[in-house]
Design an enzyme around this catalytic site. Structure first.
Site, mmCIF file in Angstrom:
data_model
loop_
_atom_site.group_PDB
_atom_site.id
_atom_site.type_symbol
_atom_site.label_atom_id
_atom_site.label_comp_id
_atom_site.label_asym_id
_atom_site.label_seq_id
_atom_site.Cartn_x
_atom_site.Cartn_y
_atom_site.Cartn_z
ATOM 1 N N CYS A 113 1.534 132.198 40.995
ATOM 2 C CA CYS A 113 1.396 131.621 42.349
ATOM 3 C C CYS A 113 2.320 132.288 43.368
ATOM 4 C CB CYS A 113 1.646 130.125 42.319
ATOM 5 S SG CYS A 113 0.483 129.255 41.252
ATOM 6 N N HIS A 250 3.147 128.004 49.661
ATOM 7 C CA HIS A 250 2.124 127.997 48.607
ATOM 8 C C HIS A 250 1.566 126.580 48.507
ATOM 9 C CE1 HIS A 250 0.050 128.165 44.911
ATOM 10 N NE2 HIS A 250 0.976 127.545 44.204
ATOM 11 N N ASN A 280 -5.214 124.225 44.556
ATOM 12 C CA ASN A 280 -4.245 125.307 44.338
ATOM 13 C C ASN A 280 -5.011 126.572 43.922
ATOM 14 O OD1 ASN A 280 -2.278 127.045 43.405
ATOM 15 N ND2 ASN A 280 -1.182 125.499 42.206
HETATM 16 O O1 UT7 Z 1 1.340 126.434 41.634
HETATM 17 C C1 UT7 Z 1 2.602 126.129 41.127
HETATM 18 C C2 UT7 Z 1 2.513 125.296 39.960
HETATM 19 N N1 UT7 Z 1 2.016 123.979 40.067
HETATM 20 C C3 UT7 Z 1 2.649 122.976 40.681
HETATM 21 O O2 UT7 Z 1 3.508 123.158 41.481
HETATM 22 C C4 UT7 Z 1 2.272 121.572 40.277
HETATM 23 C C5 UT7 Z 1 3.511 120.755 39.980
HETATM 24 N N2 UT7 Z 1 3.290 119.399 39.504
HETATM 25 C C6 UT7 Z 1 2.544 118.485 40.155
HETATM 26 O O3 UT7 Z 1 1.942 118.769 41.162
HETATM 27 C C7 UT7 Z 1 2.529 117.063 39.634
HETATM 28 O O4 UT7 Z 1 3.520 116.905 38.654
HETATM 29 C C8 UT7 Z 1 1.168 116.633 39.072
HETATM 30 C C9 UT7 Z 1 0.159 116.490 40.195
HETATM 31 C C10 UT7 Z 1 0.690 117.643 38.048
HETATM 32 C C11 UT7 Z 1 1.280 115.273 38.375
HETATM 33 O O5 UT7 Z 1 1.846 114.307 39.232
HETATM 34 P P1 UT7 Z 1 2.959 113.297 38.665
HETATM 35 O O6 UT7 Z 1 3.246 112.325 39.718
HETATM 36 O O7 UT7 Z 1 4.090 114.137 38.154
HETATM 37 O O8 UT7 Z 1 2.168 112.583 37.526
HETATM 38 P P2 UT7 Z 1 2.520 112.503 35.946
HETATM 39 O O9 UT7 Z 1 2.324 113.819 35.305
HETATM 40 O O10 UT7 Z 1 3.820 111.811 35.778
HETATM 41 O O11 UT7 Z 1 1.389 111.532 35.452
HETATM 42 C C12 UT7 Z 1 1.373 110.164 35.831
HETATM 43 C C13 UT7 Z 1 0.250 109.485 35.085
HETATM 44 C C14 UT7 Z 1 0.260 109.726 33.581
HETATM 45 O O12 UT7 Z 1 -0.103 108.526 32.957
HETATM 46 P P3 UT7 Z 1 1.012 107.588 32.268
HETATM 47 O O13 UT7 Z 1 1.618 108.442 31.197
HETATM 48 O O14 UT7 Z 1 1.963 107.239 33.364
HETATM 49 O O15 UT7 Z 1 0.199 106.434 31.759
HETATM 50 C C15 UT7 Z 1 -0.812 110.749 33.363
HETATM 51 O O16 UT7 Z 1 -1.419 110.664 32.094
HETATM 52 O O17 UT7 Z 1 -1.015 109.973 35.548
HETATM 53 C C16 UT7 Z 1 -1.802 110.354 34.427
HETATM 54 N N3 UT7 Z 1 -2.675 111.461 34.851
HETATM 55 C C17 UT7 Z 1 -3.859 111.268 35.449
HETATM 56 N N4 UT7 Z 1 -4.517 110.151 35.787
HETATM 57 C C18 UT7 Z 1 -5.697 110.297 36.412
HETATM 58 C C19 UT7 Z 1 -2.453 112.798 34.750
HETATM 59 N N5 UT7 Z 1 -3.476 113.475 35.289
HETATM 60 C C20 UT7 Z 1 -4.364 112.548 35.724
HETATM 61 C C21 UT7 Z 1 -5.595 112.630 36.379
HETATM 62 N N6 UT7 Z 1 -6.224 111.475 36.703
HETATM 63 N N7 UT7 Z 1 -6.182 113.795 36.709
#
Ligand code: UT7
Length: 323
Positions: A113, A250, A280
């Site tokens: 990225c 980005h 992204n």
């Molecule tokens: O390009 C450079 C690289 N990429 C980035 O910069 C991305 C960096 N990270 C992020 O943008 C965020 O961490 C995410 C968008 C990937 C995730 O957001 P988060 O607030 O950190 O969520 P999380 O991973 O803590 O997940 C929260 C909950 C989990 O459930 P539990 O364990 O709390 O019950 C996940 O299983 O959301 C669940 N979850 C989803 N639910 C519905 C994860 N993906 C999904 C989904 N739909 N697509």
């Protein structure tokens, strides 16, 4: 002093648009979750016969037409991509052939990225050293091909697209009032490999593999490192955030962009946001955002623009340019 001045910019997004609700039909996710956690509303997905070089070519061709240059005058083409058409040769050489830019040197650059920032820094140094005069800096990706479509934590976040910036040598005074790239700042830390990587490749599994990400950790590093590398650019040029006309980060997650802007005290009116429209697109996200803000006449000639990115590797970087 030789400067690398932007004389053209264009983007290309594949025709096929997939909304969050459409994804929710095949995956345990929802429009509400995707929007609230990332700011994404939809993504463009390349057709099965559309390659990264096709996307790159379409954005490059549009930028060339808009700038009025001759393809025969292009002497360098750098394509930033992590989703090349084939393992080799470089996607940039395919783009060169499609354009008919037979006098150019063409190669790919891989910094995920951060690829566009790395490519712009590379091209700027070639131009500053007088080796080349007219270059295409392209970010182009078909991330849809390396997504695990059963992994809801990653597949909802990415899309396909391409963007091209044309840089041409011009003589400036060597101060902040010059048009062109004013400084670039790059960093890498290979110890952070496991936070964001693809679990395949020619010399490991022999297969292409899928993107794997520790989202929360990447999120934390993104705000911290994009803030620090922005401050580095401001300090190097002896300016403050208030002096910048447009911040073009980005586009990985709206919450990362909001958090970085908040940390740096940047007004959101100065931040270009396109993540809602195409998710992204990795190395393509910054040139697509530049193209968007140039097309709607926010970014104008003479504006001070700061770009910043973080990606797998980890890699991160920033660049300051006067449009
Ligand atoms: O390009 C450079 C690289 N990429 C980035 O910069 C991305 C960096 N990270 C992020 O943008 C965020 O961490 C995410 C968008 C990937 C995730 O957001 P988060 O607030 O950190 O969520 P999380 O991973 O803590 O997940 C929260 C909950 C989990 O459930 P539990 O364990 O709390 O019950 C996940 O299983 O959301 C669940 N979850 C989803 N639910 C519905 C994860 N993906 C999904 C989904 N739909 N697509």
């Amino acid at each position: 002093m030789r400067r690398s001045v932007v004389i053209g910019c264009a983007g290309y997004l594949p025709e096929n648009i997939v909304s969050n609700s459409e994804l929710a039909k095949q995956l345990d996710t929802s429009d509400e979750w995707i929007q609230s956690r990332s700011g994404i509303l939809k993504r463009h997905i390349a057709a099965s016969n559309e390659l990264t070089s096709d996307l790159a070519y379409k954005s490059a061709d549009a930028a060339i037409i808009a700038s009025g240059i001759s393809v025969l005058d292009i002497d360098l083409i750098v394509v930033a991509t992590s989703t090349p058409d084939v393992t080799f040769p470089a996607t940039a050489t395919a783009v060169q052939a499609k354009l008919g830019a037979k006098n150019a040197v063409a190669f790919d650059l891989q910094a995920v990225c951060s690829g566009f920032v790395y490519a712009m820094a590379t091209v700027d140094n070639f131009i500053k050293s007088s080796q080349y005069d007219l270059a295409l800096v392209i970010g182009a990706e078909t991330f849809s091909r390396i997504l695990d479509w059963d992994d809801r934590s990653t597949c909802v976040l990415f899309g396909d697209g391409a963007g091209t910036v044309i840089l041409q040598a011009e003589i400036g005074n060597g101060d902040l009032n010059d048009r062109g790239v004013l400084s670039t700042h790059l960093h890498s830390d290979g110890r952070l490999h496991d936070l964001l990587y693809v679990d395949g490749g020619p010399s490991s599994t022999g297969e292409v593999g899928y993107l794997r990400m520790e989202g929360k950790e990447v999120f934390r590093h993104a705000i911290e490192k994009m803030s620090s590398v922005t401050i580095e650019a401001l300090k190097a040029n002896n300016i403050s955030a208030d002096d910048i006309d447009w911040f073009v980060p980005h586009q990985a997650n709206k919450r990362i962009i909001d958090g970085t802007a908040r940390k740096l005290g940047i007004a959101m009116e100065k931040v270009v946001l396109t993540i809602d429209k195409h998710a992204n697109t990795s190395a393509a996200s910054i040139p697509l955002a530049l193209w968007t803000a140039m097309s709607d006449e926010r970014i104008k000639t003479g504006d001070l623009v700061l770009i910043e990115a973080l990606g797998g590797g980890m890699t991160w970087g920033s660049g300051l340019l006067r449009w």
